[in-house]
Write an enzyme that holds these catalytic residues in place. Sequence first.
Site, PDB file in Angstrom:
ATOM      1  CD  GLU A  97      -2.814  -0.996   2.667  1.00 20.09           C
ATOM      2  OE1 GLU A  97      -3.067   0.247   3.035  1.00 20.09           O
ATOM      3  OE2 GLU A  97      -3.493  -2.013   2.957  1.00 20.09           O
ATOM      4  CG  HIS A 152      -4.136   1.248   6.804  1.00 19.61           C
ATOM      5  ND1 HIS A 152      -4.221   0.593   5.513  1.00 19.61           N
ATOM      6  CD2 HIS A 152      -5.302   0.834   7.613  1.00 19.61           C
ATOM      7  CE1 HIS A 152      -5.197  -0.358   5.485  1.00 19.61           C
ATOM      8  NE2 HIS A 152      -5.903  -0.206   6.877  1.00 19.61           N
TER       9      HIS A 152
END
Length: 267
Positions: A97, A152
């Site tokens: 990501e 995250h």
Amino acid sequence: MLSALILLLNFGGAAALKICSFNIKSFGGSKISKPDVRDIIVESISRCDLMLIMKIKDAKGKAFDQLMTHLNNRSRTRANEFSSVISERLGRKSYKEQYAFIFRQKMLSVKSVYQYPDTQTEDEDAFAREPFVVWFSSPKTEIKDFVIIPIHTAPEAAVKEIDELYDVYQNVSQLWQSDNFVIMGDFNAACGYVPKRQWVNIRLRSETEFVWLTGDKLDTTVKTSTKCAYDRVVLRGEKMIEAVNPESVEVFKFKDNLASLSRRLWP
């Protein structure tokens, strides 16, 4: 549960600044290619002066550039209104990501960026997606510069990763001469991922110099079947804490506000 909401906070001065956080569910070529989905994302970003984007999963590296083009083309009178900075692809093994920050150029500029190395002795690879830290200059606001540490977390390791953010703060505060910190993102900091009994083991929570703007009962999810405070905003620094009105934190329910556009993004 993946958050797809925006957390807003304002701090005043000559001008107010709206800082937001948005976990876009698996952002990549598929979403950017759908006009209705793209319009929701662009409209959401345009509501903010500074937006943290999480969960960019575009292996080809084209979708984010396309997003920036659409964002800056939405108004003929304000060409290139937004600029951005984006991390490398982060993650263990094949799953990757990226973090990105999108900001209004008339309000903000980037002083420096730092990819946290996550190589602490006896605690290497604590993060699934190491924080991509950015130091911003904000000459028009009361706080002239501030650092954002984004995260995250991996849901199954949320307790450990949130606790490790304390080490990230210490590392960055030694690297850069700034007293103003915002730690924000999708912490997965609620429900089954962070049981109440575990909060005492999280230094970012137990150390009193950190102020949590988002309470444990705040719902930052999009599903009606869940009510969890996954997304969080944490402040560090006396002037930063004084400059922010805690009541300015909001959750933007875009599915309610942009219902006509949202059906194909999160049905």
